[in-house]
Structure formats: structure tokens, C-alpha cells
Design an enzyme around this catalytic site. Structure first.
Site, mmCIF file in Angstrom:
data_model
loop_
_atom_site.group_PDB
_atom_site.id
_atom_site.type_symbol
_atom_site.label_atom_id
_atom_site.label_comp_id
_atom_site.label_asym_id
_atom_site.label_seq_id
_atom_site.Cartn_x
_atom_site.Cartn_y
_atom_site.Cartn_z
ATOM 1 N N THR A 169 -23.149 62.431 63.850
ATOM 2 C CA THR A 169 -22.853 61.301 64.725
ATOM 3 C C THR A 169 -24.131 60.959 65.480
ATOM 4 O O THR A 169 -24.914 61.849 65.808
ATOM 5 C CB THR A 169 -21.745 61.692 65.723
ATOM 6 N N ARG A 197 -8.418 58.660 59.704
ATOM 7 C CA ARG A 197 -8.709 59.552 60.825
ATOM 8 C C ARG A 197 -9.757 58.930 61.732
ATOM 9 O O ARG A 197 -10.786 58.433 61.278
ATOM 10 C CB ARG A 197 -9.205 60.903 60.306
ATOM 11 N N VAL A 198 -9.509 58.948 63.018
ATOM 12 C CA VAL A 198 -10.466 58.478 64.012
ATOM 13 C C VAL A 198 -10.735 59.624 64.978
ATOM 14 O O VAL A 198 -9.793 60.215 65.514
ATOM 15 C CB VAL A 198 -9.938 57.248 64.775
ATOM 16 N N ASP A 200 -13.526 61.161 68.198
ATOM 17 C CA ASP A 200 -13.806 60.804 69.593
ATOM 18 C C ASP A 200 -14.733 59.607 69.744
ATOM 19 O O ASP A 200 -14.697 58.905 70.758
ATOM 20 C CB ASP A 200 -14.455 61.997 70.301
ATOM 21 N N THR A 220 -21.134 64.203 70.815
ATOM 22 C CA THR A 220 -21.129 64.495 69.390
ATOM 23 C C THR A 220 -20.557 65.898 69.203
ATOM 24 O O THR A 220 -20.648 66.728 70.098
ATOM 25 C CB THR A 220 -22.553 64.417 68.799
ATOM 26 N N HIS A 222 -17.173 68.345 67.405
ATOM 27 C CA HIS A 222 -15.838 68.344 66.829
ATOM 28 C C HIS A 222 -14.972 67.331 67.568
ATOM 29 O O HIS A 222 -14.568 67.537 68.710
ATOM 30 C CB HIS A 222 -15.206 69.739 66.907
ATOM 31 N N GLY A 223 -14.691 66.208 66.892
ATOM 32 C CA GLY A 223 -14.056 65.074 67.548
ATOM 33 C C GLY A 223 -12.720 65.372 68.180
ATOM 34 O O GLY A 223 -12.431 64.917 69.298
#
Length: 309
Positions: A169, A197-198, A200, A220, A222-223
Site C-alpha cells: 500500500t 474485499r475492501v 482500511d 499501511t 493488515h487492513g
């Protein structure tokens, strides 16, 4: 006010094969954003330029380097926000758009909404003349090969985030000479993610936040973990309580690790120009321009300084 820009290219276990290119990419983005600041440009313009620079660099998981979802397709997310009025724009699950951060800004400036997603975001892009690319235009040969190799694994296993699933990211935060802050974050997500999937990145308060009264953050990592603790806003809460940018970042990342076992990284700038780049993953490519000084790093505790003319 002395302008500052800080950028990141993603917090994960960046392989040695990507290390040099990742550092070169964030340095180029920081310098591109700094040129805007030197001309008296706004923090908003600065973060957009910096993130576009990384979206155009295939080493990063954004724009031209995006990873593929479970169906082998690109789905991109981005946010941009400015701290004077709290205006923000975001897009999620968009396809065939080279620079989703600029589409996010268009949502902010040309609509009454904050976020557009999927088909609707692509329709909006077409309506304002954003170039629509061919489906595979953003997919590198290397990513297609990696996707084929790892698609047999279970999607979303958190323990794998720092290895196969992690990717870069990108994000930027800036303080301009008028005292305004801004943030931007852009991503292609996690390789082999479920379709739709979305994470953060496009979510206000999680992937990014900007407020002239507190500062600006881009996240950035693990969302799903970042979403659970609303990491960007959590950091600014601690800064509102009197902590420095570094202290706020460190305690917030520590809390995320302890509370939901998530790893990540952040870049932060305060309204006074105090800034940090902090992470709990194995590596994070980052760079900052503070006056004529270029700072950058990749490994923990690494902070290299160069003086530029």
C-alpha cells in the site's frame, strides 16, 4: 510554517529483491511532492502528486503494480483528505483506473459524496473523462506469476500477512506553508483477497485522516486489523492528548498488536511539522523531505539522511 512531506511504500516483509526499487520509489515520490511544496503548493496537491508517483511505479501495490484478487482481477482502493475543512474523497474496488487517488479527489471535489465503489466509481470516472485502461494494463508479468503460485492458499490467513500476502500500500502526508495538512492512501489490497474485499485504505479514520487541529496520518499493514482499531484516528487522538507524532504512532501500533494481533506501519505529520515513520512489520519503505533534507529507511530503526540542493 516549514513544509514537510512523508511517504510510505507499504509495511510488510519486503523481499531483498524489491528492497532497492522500493526505497528508490519512495525517495522519488517524496521529492516529487516536495517540488510542489517548494512552489507554494497545497498539502492536498502534494500528497496527490506523491501518491500518483507511486501508483505509476510497478514496484508498489497501487495502480500499475496492483496485486490480483481471487479471480485474478485488479480492485483498487484510495482515499484523499485535507485538514482545513475535513473534505475527503474515496473510491473502492475500482478497475482499469491508473490513478485511483486522483479519482478519489474528483469524488471529493465534483460530487456531494465521500466514497464511490465498484461499478458506480468506474461510471463516475468515465463521466468525467478519466482514461479507462484495458483489463490487464495494470497487471505485471511478475504479479500474474505470483498469483498463480499462491492462489492455492487459503485467502485471508492473518499469519501469512507478513510474507506471501503482504504487499505495498502507498501513502503520503504533508504540511504546507499555510499550515494545512493532508493525507492520501492508495492500494490494490492483499493478493488473492475475496472479490469485493475492501480493507482500511479508503476508510476515513482507518487508512488515513487529516485535521489541521491534530495532524495527518496514512496507514499501511493488515487492513482488517487497522479497521478494528481505526488506527489513523487513534494516533491523532493520542496526539490531541499531548503525545508527539512518534509516541502516538508507537503506542497505537503496540495497541493494535496486543488487541487484535495486527502488524502495520504509519506515517504522521503534526500541525507544527513534527513527523514520524513507524512500523511493526519486518520492513517499511518510507521517505521524507523536511526542508532540503531527505530522510529515508527500510529496516527497523533505519533513518538515513541526505542533504539535497
Amino acid at each position: 510554517m516549514k513544509p514537510v512531506i512523508v511517504v510510505h511504500g507499504g509495511a510488510w516483509a519486503i523481499p531483498d529483491a524489491f528492497a532497492e526499487a522500493s526505497v528508490a520509489g519512495v525517495k522519488a515520490a517524496a521529492q516529487a511532492g516536495s517540488e510542489v511544496l517548494k512552489r507554494g503548493g497545497s498539502a492536498l496537491d502534494t500528497v496527490e502528486v506523491a501518491v500518483r508517483t507511486m501508483e505509476d511505479d510497478p514496484v508498489f501495490d497501487a495502480g500499475h503494480g496492483a496485486v490480483l484478487n481471487a479471480d485474478g482481477e485488479v480492485e483498487l482502493d484510495a482515499i484523499i483528505m485535507e485538514g482545513k475543512t475535513l473534505a475527503a474523497g474515496a473510491v473502492s474496488s475500482v478497475r482499469n483506473i491508473a490513478n485511483p487517488v486522483s479519482l478519489a479527489r474528483a469524488v471529493m471535489e465534483k460530487t456531494d459524496h465521500i466514497m464511490l465503489t465498484g461499478h458506480g466509481a468506474n461510471l463516475f470516472a468515465e463521466s468525467i473523462g478519466v482514461p479507462i485502461l484495458m483489463p490487464d494494463a495494470l497487471v505485471t508479468k511478475e504479479e500474474r506469476k505470483e498469483w498463480e503460485h499462491y492462489k492455492k492458499y487459503i485467502v485471508g490467513v492473518k499469519e501469512l500477512f507478513n510474507s506471501q500476502w503482504g504487499h505495498d500500500t502507498v501513502g503520503a502526508v504533508a504540511l504546507d506553508s499555510f499550515g494545512n495538512v493532508a493525507c492520501a492512501t492508495s492500494t490494490g489490497g492483499i493478493r488473492n483477497k475475496m472479490v469485493g474485499r475492501v480493507g482500511d485504505s479508503p476508510i476515513i479514520g482507518s487508512g488515513g485522516y487529516a485535521d489541521n487541529k491534530s495532524g495527518a496520518v496514512s496507514c499501511t499493514g493488515h487492513g482488517e486489523s487497522i479497521l478494528k482499531v481505526t488506527l489513523a484516528r487513534l494516533i491523532l487522538f493520542h496526539m490531541d492528548q499531548g503525545r508527539t507524532a512518534s509516541e502516538a504512532a508507537e503506542c497505537s501500533l503496540q495497541y493494535m498488536g496486543e488487541r487484535v494481533q495486527g502488524g502495520g506501519g504509519v506515517i504522521v505529520v503534526s500541525p507544527t511539522g513534527d513527523w514520524t515513520a513507524t512500523f511493526t512489520t519486518e520492513r517499511m519503505a518510507w521517505a521524507a523531505m523536511d526542508g532540503n533534507l531527505l530522510y529515508y529507511g527500510l529496516n527497523p530503526k533505519e533513518n538515513i539522511k541526505e542533504t539535497l540542493n
